[in-house]
Design a protein around this motif. Structure first.
Motif, PDB file in Angstrom:
ATOM      1  N   LYS A   1      -9.064   3.312  -8.848  1.00 12.54           N
ATOM      2  CA  LYS A   1      -8.356   2.424  -9.726  1.00 12.54           C
ATOM      3  C   LYS A   1      -7.592   2.981 -11.145  1.00 12.54           C
ATOM      4  O   LYS A   1      -6.625   2.693 -11.391  1.00 12.54           O
ATOM      5  CB  LYS A   1      -9.124   1.270 -10.036  1.00 12.54           C
ATOM      6  CG  LYS A   1      -9.278   0.304  -8.980  1.00 12.54           C
ATOM      7  CD  LYS A   1     -10.255  -0.963  -9.248  1.00 12.54           C
ATOM      8  CE  LYS A   1     -10.456  -1.772  -7.970  1.00 12.54           C
ATOM      9  NZ  LYS A   1     -10.936  -3.071  -8.316  1.00 12.54           N
ATOM     10  N   GLU A   2      -8.453   3.905 -11.620  1.00 10.10           N
ATOM     11  CA  GLU A   2      -8.080   4.715 -12.963  1.00 10.10           C
ATOM     12  C   GLU A   2      -6.559   5.531 -12.369  1.00 10.10           C
ATOM     13  O   GLU A   2      -5.973   5.753 -13.342  1.00 10.10           O
ATOM     14  CB  GLU A   2      -9.126   5.610 -13.610  1.00 10.10           C
ATOM     15  CG  GLU A   2     -10.240   4.592 -13.944  1.00 10.10           C
ATOM     16  CD  GLU A   2     -11.241   5.688 -14.601  1.00 10.10           C
ATOM     17  OE1 GLU A   2     -11.115   6.769 -14.359  1.00 10.10           O
ATOM     18  OE2 GLU A   2     -12.539   5.002 -15.253  1.00 10.10           O
ATOM     19  N   PHE A   3      -6.783   5.851 -11.239  1.00  6.47           N
ATOM     20  CA  PHE A   3      -5.563   6.933 -10.948  1.00  6.47           C
ATOM     21  C   PHE A   3      -4.309   5.956 -10.479  1.00  6.47           C
ATOM     22  O   PHE A   3      -3.215   5.958 -10.549  1.00  6.47           O
ATOM     23  CB  PHE A   3      -5.896   7.739  -9.855  1.00  6.47           C
ATOM     24  CG  PHE A   3      -5.114   8.539  -9.335  1.00  6.47           C
ATOM     25  CD1 PHE A   3      -4.601   9.913 -10.002  1.00  6.47           C
ATOM     26  CD2 PHE A   3      -4.430   8.336  -7.954  1.00  6.47           C
ATOM     27  CE1 PHE A   3      -3.629  10.619  -9.506  1.00  6.47           C
ATOM     28  CE2 PHE A   3      -3.491   9.262  -7.518  1.00  6.47           C
ATOM     29  CZ  PHE A   3      -2.871  10.112  -8.293  1.00  6.47           C
ATOM     30  N   ALA A   4      -4.809   4.805  -9.823  1.00  6.44           N
ATOM     31  CA  ALA A   4      -3.775   4.158  -8.923  1.00  6.44           C
ATOM     32  C   ALA A   4      -2.852   2.967 -10.053  1.00  6.44           C
ATOM     33  O   ALA A   4      -1.691   3.104  -9.871  1.00  6.44           O
ATOM     34  CB  ALA A   4      -4.336   3.077  -8.030  1.00  6.44           C
ATOM     35  N   LEU A   5      -3.291   2.626 -11.010  1.00  2.00           N
ATOM     36  CA  LEU A   5      -2.480   1.825 -11.841  1.00  2.00           C
ATOM     37  C   LEU A   5      -1.705   2.581 -12.703  1.00  2.00           C
ATOM     38  O   LEU A   5      -0.392   2.334 -12.423  1.00  2.00           O
ATOM     39  CB  LEU A   5      -3.785   1.128 -13.231  1.00  2.00           C
ATOM     40  CG  LEU A   5      -3.030   0.036 -13.798  1.00  2.00           C
ATOM     41  CD1 LEU A   5      -2.280  -1.110 -13.326  1.00  2.00           C
ATOM     42  CD2 LEU A   5      -4.003  -0.334 -14.965  1.00  2.00           C
ATOM     43  N   PRO A   6      -1.930   3.825 -13.229  1.00  2.00           N
ATOM     44  CA  PRO A   6      -0.912   4.571 -14.198  1.00  2.00           C
ATOM     45  C   PRO A   6       0.116   5.000 -12.956  1.00  2.00           C
ATOM     46  O   PRO A   6       1.461   5.287 -12.960  1.00  2.00           O
ATOM     47  CB  PRO A   6      -1.466   5.778 -14.723  1.00  2.00           C
ATOM     48  CG  PRO A   6      -3.036   5.575 -14.404  1.00  2.00           C
ATOM     49  CD  PRO A   6      -2.992   4.450 -13.773  1.00  2.00           C
ATOM     50  N   LEU A   7      -0.184   5.248 -11.723  1.00  2.00           N
ATOM     51  CA  LEU A   7       0.657   5.742 -10.763  1.00  2.00           C
ATOM     52  C   LEU A   7       1.626   4.527 -10.044  1.00  2.00           C
ATOM     53  O   LEU A   7       2.947   4.951 -10.031  1.00  2.00           O
ATOM     54  CB  LEU A   7      -0.087   6.439  -9.471  1.00  2.00           C
ATOM     55  CG  LEU A   7       0.708   7.048  -8.324  1.00  2.00           C
ATOM     56  CD1 LEU A   7       1.152   8.232  -9.146  1.00  2.00           C
ATOM     57  CD2 LEU A   7      -0.277   7.592  -7.365  1.00  2.00           C
TER      58      LEU A   7
ATOM     59  N   VAL B   1       3.408  -0.061  -2.377  1.00  2.00           N
ATOM     60  CA  VAL B   1       2.403  -0.847  -1.768  1.00  2.00           C
ATOM     61  C   VAL B   1       1.269  -0.283  -1.367  1.00  2.00           C
ATOM     62  O   VAL B   1       0.118  -0.978  -1.667  1.00  2.00           O
ATOM     63  CB  VAL B   1       3.417  -1.458  -0.202  1.00  2.00           C
ATOM     64  CG1 VAL B   1       2.320  -2.016   0.526  1.00  2.00           C
ATOM     65  CG2 VAL B   1       4.495  -2.361  -0.609  1.00  2.00           C
ATOM     66  N   MET B   2       1.305   0.850  -0.956  1.00  2.00           N
ATOM     67  CA  MET B   2       0.049   1.807  -0.828  1.00  2.00           C
ATOM     68  C   MET B   2      -0.692   2.118  -2.001  1.00  2.00           C
ATOM     69  O   MET B   2      -1.873   1.967  -1.846  1.00  2.00           O
ATOM     70  CB  MET B   2       0.460   3.097  -0.026  1.00  2.00           C
ATOM     71  CG  MET B   2       1.159   3.034   1.408  1.00  2.00           C
ATOM     72  SD  MET B   2       0.447   1.661   2.404  1.00  2.00           S
ATOM     73  CE  MET B   2      -1.001   2.486   2.822  1.00  2.00           C
ATOM     74  N   VAL B   3      -0.396   2.385  -2.772  1.00  4.46           N
ATOM     75  CA  VAL B   3      -0.854   2.721  -4.198  1.00  4.46           C
ATOM     76  C   VAL B   3      -1.650   1.248  -4.664  1.00  4.46           C
ATOM     77  O   VAL B   3      -2.688   1.278  -5.339  1.00  4.46           O
ATOM     78  CB  VAL B   3       0.110   3.379  -5.180  1.00  4.46           C
ATOM     79  CG1 VAL B   3      -0.814   3.388  -6.804  1.00  4.46           C
ATOM     80  CG2 VAL B   3       0.440   4.523  -4.764  1.00  4.46           C
ATOM     81  N   PHE B   4      -0.829   0.206  -4.682  1.00  5.05           N
ATOM     82  CA  PHE B   4      -1.266  -1.106  -4.945  1.00  5.05           C
ATOM     83  C   PHE B   4      -2.419  -1.696  -4.160  1.00  5.05           C
ATOM     84  O   PHE B   4      -3.534  -2.171  -4.652  1.00  5.05           O
ATOM     85  CB  PHE B   4      -0.355  -2.321  -4.741  1.00  5.05           C
ATOM     86  CG  PHE B   4      -0.542  -3.483  -5.064  1.00  5.05           C
ATOM     87  CD1 PHE B   4      -0.996  -3.766  -6.435  1.00  5.05           C
ATOM     88  CD2 PHE B   4      -0.600  -4.606  -4.249  1.00  5.05           C
ATOM     89  CE1 PHE B   4      -1.286  -5.267  -6.820  1.00  5.05           C
ATOM     90  CE2 PHE B   4      -1.328  -6.002  -4.669  1.00  5.05           C
ATOM     91  CZ  PHE B   4      -1.591  -6.063  -5.959  1.00  5.05           C
ATOM     92  N   LEU B   5      -2.510  -1.166  -2.833  1.00  2.14           N
ATOM     93  CA  LEU B   5      -3.737  -1.407  -1.879  1.00  2.14           C
ATOM     94  C   LEU B   5      -4.874  -0.606  -2.408  1.00  2.14           C
ATOM     95  O   LEU B   5      -6.097  -1.231  -2.155  1.00  2.14           O
ATOM     96  CB  LEU B   5      -3.307  -1.197  -0.474  1.00  2.14           C
ATOM     97  CG  LEU B   5      -2.375  -2.225   0.093  1.00  2.14           C
ATOM     98  CD1 LEU B   5      -1.801  -1.850   1.497  1.00  2.14           C
ATOM     99  CD2 LEU B   5      -2.967  -3.622   0.183  1.00  2.14           C
ATOM    100  N   LEU B   6      -4.485   0.808  -2.737  1.00  2.00           N
ATOM    101  CA  LEU B   6      -5.561   1.509  -3.238  1.00  2.00           C
ATOM    102  C   LEU B   6      -6.053   0.908  -4.434  1.00  2.00           C
ATOM    103  O   LEU B   6      -7.519   1.058  -4.909  1.00  2.00           O
ATOM    104  CB  LEU B   6      -4.932   2.725  -3.641  1.00  2.00           C
ATOM    105  CG  LEU B   6      -4.810   3.790  -2.325  1.00  2.00           C
ATOM    106  CD1 LEU B   6      -4.341   5.134  -2.876  1.00  2.00           C
ATOM    107  CD2 LEU B   6      -6.313   4.046  -1.769  1.00  2.00           C
ATOM    108  N   TYR B   7      -5.423   0.300  -5.427  1.00  2.00           N
ATOM    109  CA  TYR B   7      -5.709  -0.245  -6.511  1.00  2.00           C
ATOM    110  C   TYR B   7      -6.834  -1.381  -6.354  1.00  2.00           C
ATOM    111  O   TYR B   7      -7.882  -1.670  -6.881  1.00  2.00           O
ATOM    112  CB  TYR B   7      -4.705  -0.674  -7.274  1.00  2.00           C
ATOM    113  CG  TYR B   7      -5.075  -1.403  -8.836  1.00  2.00           C
ATOM    114  CD1 TYR B   7      -5.624  -0.417  -9.644  1.00  2.00           C
ATOM    115  CD2 TYR B   7      -4.884  -2.799  -8.853  1.00  2.00           C
ATOM    116  CE1 TYR B   7      -6.113  -1.146 -11.053  1.00  2.00           C
ATOM    117  CE2 TYR B   7      -5.276  -3.180 -10.093  1.00  2.00           C
ATOM    118  CZ  TYR B   7      -5.798  -2.528 -11.159  1.00  2.00           C
ATOM    119  OH  TYR B   7      -6.422  -2.956 -12.404  1.00  2.00           O
TER     120      TYR B   7
END
Length: 118
Positions: free
Chosen positions: A78-84, A64-70
């Motif tokens: 975004k380049e970091f969050a999507l693969p994460l 959820v937190m990485v999705f919010l960052l995305y």
């Protein structure tokens, strides 16, 4: 460099979750008497059951937190969050479903061969 950072984060996340499950297996093995295949299967199932809620809660919170960052982040985030996000899902799956099965196969097949050689 973003790819390397994502891969290291995913590997670390998966290893941490796998260690939690293997530690629970080790603790549950102390309370069992036999080491036959059925007992090991029961220990593995019990260990997964005991840790699955913790693993899923941690993974969902992280996702959820990485999705919010995305959604809210800038392009470099975004380049970091999507693969994460993909890594969190695959790391959780691998530590819950695959790692315990590999442990079981190694314990039932290879330990017997080593005992037979001795």
């Amino acid at each position: 460099s973003t790819f390397i950072a994502v891969m290291l984060t995913i590997i670390g996340y998966s290893i941490n979750d796998t260690i939690v499950i293997f530690d629970r297996i080790r603790e549950n093995l102390k309370t069992t008497r036999g080491t036959d295949a059925e007992t090991l299967k029961t220990v593995a199932d019990k260990s997964i059951t005991q840790t699955i809620s913790r693993s899923l809660n941690t993974s969902i919170t992280t996702f959820v937190m990485v999705f919010l960052l995305y959604i809210l982040g800038v392009t470099s985030i975004k380049e970091f969050a999507l693969p994460l996000m993909v890594g969190v899902v695959s790391g959780t799956y691998s530590s819950i479903c695959i790692a315990t099965e590999i442990w079981y196969v190694f314990r039932t097949r290879f330990v017997k061969k080593e005992k037979a050689k001795k």
